[in-house]
Design a protein around this motif. Structure first.
Motif, PDB file in Angstrom:
ATOM      1  N   GLY A 171       0.830  -1.198   0.000  1.00  0.00           N
ATOM      2  CA  GLY A 171       0.000   0.000   0.000  1.00  0.00           C
ATOM      3  C   GLY A 171       0.862   1.244   0.000  1.00  0.00           C
ATOM      4  N   PRO A 172       0.243   2.416   0.194  1.00  0.00           N
ATOM      5  CA  PRO A 172       0.953   3.690   0.093  1.00  0.00           C
ATOM      6  C   PRO A 172       2.135   3.839   1.050  1.00  0.00           C
ATOM      7  N   LEU A 173       2.087   3.194   2.201  1.00  0.00           N
ATOM      8  CA  LEU A 173       3.175   3.327   3.160  1.00  0.00           C
ATOM      9  C   LEU A 173       4.197   2.199   3.048  1.00  0.00           C
ATOM     10  N   ALA A 174       4.063   1.358   2.046  1.00  0.00           N
ATOM     11  CA  ALA A 174       4.945   0.194   1.925  1.00  0.00           C
ATOM     12  C   ALA A 174       6.421   0.589   1.892  1.00  0.00           C
ATOM     13  N   GLU A 175       6.753   1.667   1.185  1.00  0.00           N
ATOM     14  CA  GLU A 175       8.158   2.081   1.095  1.00  0.00           C
ATOM     15  C   GLU A 175       8.701   2.547   2.438  1.00  0.00           C
ATOM     16  N   SER A 176       7.860   3.205   3.230  1.00  0.00           N
ATOM     17  CA  SER A 176       8.330   3.699   4.526  1.00  0.00           C
ATOM     18  C   SER A 176       8.245   2.630   5.608  1.00  0.00           C
ATOM     19  N   ALA A 177       7.566   1.546   5.307  1.00  0.00           N
ATOM     20  CA  ALA A 177       7.397   0.465   6.285  1.00  0.00           C
ATOM     21  C   ALA A 177       8.377  -0.665   5.991  1.00  0.00           C
ATOM     22  N   ALA A 178       9.649  -0.353   6.095  1.00  0.00           N
ATOM     23  CA  ALA A 178      10.676  -1.352   5.828  1.00  0.00           C
ATOM     24  C   ALA A 178      10.602  -2.473   6.857  1.00  0.00           C
ATOM     25  N   PRO A 179      10.830  -3.701   6.427  1.00  0.00           N
ATOM     26  CA  PRO A 179      10.813  -4.824   7.375  1.00  0.00           C
ATOM     27  C   PRO A 179      11.750  -4.579   8.552  1.00  0.00           C
ATOM     28  N   GLY A 180      11.290  -4.955   9.732  1.00  0.00           N
ATOM     29  CA  GLY A 180      12.096  -4.821  10.942  1.00  0.00           C
ATOM     30  C   GLY A 180      11.684  -3.675  11.838  1.00  0.00           C
ATOM     31  N   GLY A 181      11.019  -2.651  11.289  1.00  0.00           N
ATOM     32  CA  GLY A 181      10.581  -1.525  12.102  1.00  0.00           C
ATOM     33  C   GLY A 181       9.315  -1.859  12.874  1.00  0.00           C
ATOM     34  N   LYS A 182       9.144  -1.239  14.010  1.00  0.00           N
ATOM     35  CA  LYS A 182       7.941  -1.437  14.819  1.00  0.00           C
ATOM     36  C   LYS A 182       6.755  -0.747  14.147  1.00  0.00           C
ATOM     37  N   CYS A 183       5.634  -1.429  14.071  1.00  0.00           N
ATOM     38  CA  CYS A 183       4.463  -0.868  13.393  1.00  0.00           C
ATOM     39  C   CYS A 183       4.007   0.437  14.039  1.00  0.00           C
ATOM     40  N   TYR A 184       4.049   0.513  15.358  1.00  0.00           N
ATOM     41  CA  TYR A 184       3.574   1.719  16.037  1.00  0.00           C
ATOM     42  C   TYR A 184       4.491   2.915  15.776  1.00  0.00           C
ATOM     43  N   ARG A 185       5.760   2.701  15.515  1.00  0.00           N
ATOM     44  CA  ARG A 185       6.657   3.810  15.154  1.00  0.00           C
ATOM     45  C   ARG A 185       6.406   4.256  13.721  1.00  0.00           C
ATOM     46  N   ILE A 186       6.268   3.289  12.836  1.00  0.00           N
ATOM     47  CA  ILE A 186       6.105   3.597  11.413  1.00  0.00           C
ATOM     48  C   ILE A 186       4.782   4.300  11.143  1.00  0.00           C
ATOM     49  N   PHE A 187       3.699   3.748  11.641  1.00  0.00           N
ATOM     50  CA  PHE A 187       2.379   4.234  11.268  1.00  0.00           C
ATOM     51  C   PHE A 187       1.808   5.299  12.192  1.00  0.00           C
ATOM     52  N   ARG A 188       2.210   5.319  13.464  1.00  0.00           N
ATOM     53  CA  ARG A 188       1.636   6.271  14.409  1.00  0.00           C
ATOM     54  C   ARG A 188       2.665   7.160  15.083  1.00  0.00           C
ATOM     55  N   ARG A 189       3.954   6.957  14.786  1.00  0.00           N
ATOM     56  CA  ARG A 189       5.058   7.737  15.377  1.00  0.00           C
ATOM     57  C   ARG A 189       5.040   7.670  16.901  1.00  0.00           C
ATOM     58  N   ARG A 190       4.749   6.498  17.424  1.00  0.00           N
ATOM     59  CA  ARG A 190       4.699   6.281  18.864  1.00  0.00           C
ATOM     60  C   ARG A 190       5.957   5.553  19.323  1.00  0.00           C
ATOM     61  N   ASN A 191       6.226   5.610  20.625  1.00  0.00           N
ATOM     62  CA  ASN A 191       7.364   4.900  21.202  1.00  0.00           C
ATOM     63  C   ASN A 191       6.969   3.571  21.847  1.00  0.00           C
ATOM     64  N   ALA A 192       5.692   3.298  21.890  1.00  0.00           N
ATOM     65  CA  ALA A 192       5.193   2.051  22.468  1.00  0.00           C
ATOM     66  C   ALA A 192       3.936   1.646  21.706  1.00  0.00           C
ATOM     67  N   ALA A 193       3.518   0.428  21.908  1.00  0.00           N
ATOM     68  CA  ALA A 193       2.318  -0.069  21.234  1.00  0.00           C
ATOM     69  C   ALA A 193       1.121   0.830  21.541  1.00  0.00           C
ATOM     70  N   CYS A 194       0.227   0.924  20.609  1.00  0.00           N
ATOM     71  CA  CYS A 194      -0.973   1.745  20.771  1.00  0.00           C
ATOM     72  C   CYS A 194      -1.807   1.230  21.946  1.00  0.00           C
ATOM     73  N   HIS A 195      -2.536   2.138  22.563  1.00  0.00           N
ATOM     74  CA  HIS A 195      -3.354   1.808  23.733  1.00  0.00           C
ATOM     75  C   HIS A 195      -4.325   0.669  23.425  1.00  0.00           C
ATOM     76  N   ARG A 196      -5.034   0.782  22.336  1.00  0.00           N
ATOM     77  CA  ARG A 196      -5.955  -0.270  21.898  1.00  0.00           C
ATOM     78  C   ARG A 196      -5.370  -0.905  20.650  1.00  0.00           C
ATOM     79  N   CYS A 197      -4.496  -1.862  20.822  1.00  0.00           N
ATOM     80  CA  CYS A 197      -3.796  -2.480  19.696  1.00  0.00           C
ATOM     81  C   CYS A 197      -4.515  -3.761  19.277  1.00  0.00           C
ATOM     82  N   ALA A 198      -5.079  -3.733  18.071  1.00  0.00           N
ATOM     83  CA  ALA A 198      -5.797  -4.903  17.566  1.00  0.00           C
ATOM     84  C   ALA A 198      -4.856  -6.093  17.378  1.00  0.00           C
ATOM     85  N   ALA A 199      -3.611  -5.834  16.981  1.00  0.00           N
ATOM     86  CA  ALA A 199      -2.650  -6.925  16.780  1.00  0.00           C
ATOM     87  C   ALA A 199      -2.357  -7.635  18.098  1.00  0.00           C
TER      88      ALA A 199
END
Length: 132
Positions: free
Chosen positions: A42-70
């Motif tokens: 999808g549109p963020l595929a280039e910025s979502a390089a393997p190995g990065g934390k999803c919460y940093r890449i997509f939400r610019r957070r330092n920890a998992a989201c409060h309500r994390c579906a994963a």
């Protein structure tokens, strides 16, 4: 794994229906049990390089989201959805994140696929109100 293989995996492994009317699929990504991105499409595929934390890449957070579906999917092995809004008063966007576990041949969860959908129905209604 190619995008076609990711989509094939999603259709075989999930109980989620295709995107409802009014929702547009924005991207799909897969994370491991530590929430590291393994695959992205999808549109963020280039910025979502393997190995990065999803919460940093997509939400610019330092920890998992409060309500994390994963994390919920990892915890109980069931599909989960969460809704979130981003943006300010004039540029709000509403998203739905569907997360579902991916299991190996021994039925052990080894990751989660997340599908991010954007609520285009609400955006269209807001645009119509602006025009009136």
């Amino acid at each position: 794994m190619s995008d076609a293989s990711l989509r094939e995996l999603i259709s075989k492994e999930t109980a989620f229906p295709v995107a409802d009317e009014g929702w547009r699929e924005e991207w799909i990504f897969m994370v491991d049990l530590s929430l590291n991105v393994v695959l992205s499409e999808g549109p963020l595929a280039e910025s979502a390089a393997p190995g990065g934390k999803c919460y940093r890449i997509f939400r610019r957070r330092n920890a998992a989201c409060h309500r994390c579906a994963a994390l919920e999917a990892i915890r109980d092995g069931m599909p989960h959805s969460v809704f979130l809004e981003t943006g300010g008063r004039h540029g709000k966007k509403r998203f739905r994140i569907d997360a579902f576990p991916v299991r190996d041949g021994n039925n052990v969860i080894w990751g989660v696929v997340e599908r991010v959908l954007r609520d285009v129905k609400a955006e269209t209604a807001a645009e119509r109100r602006k025009e009136d």
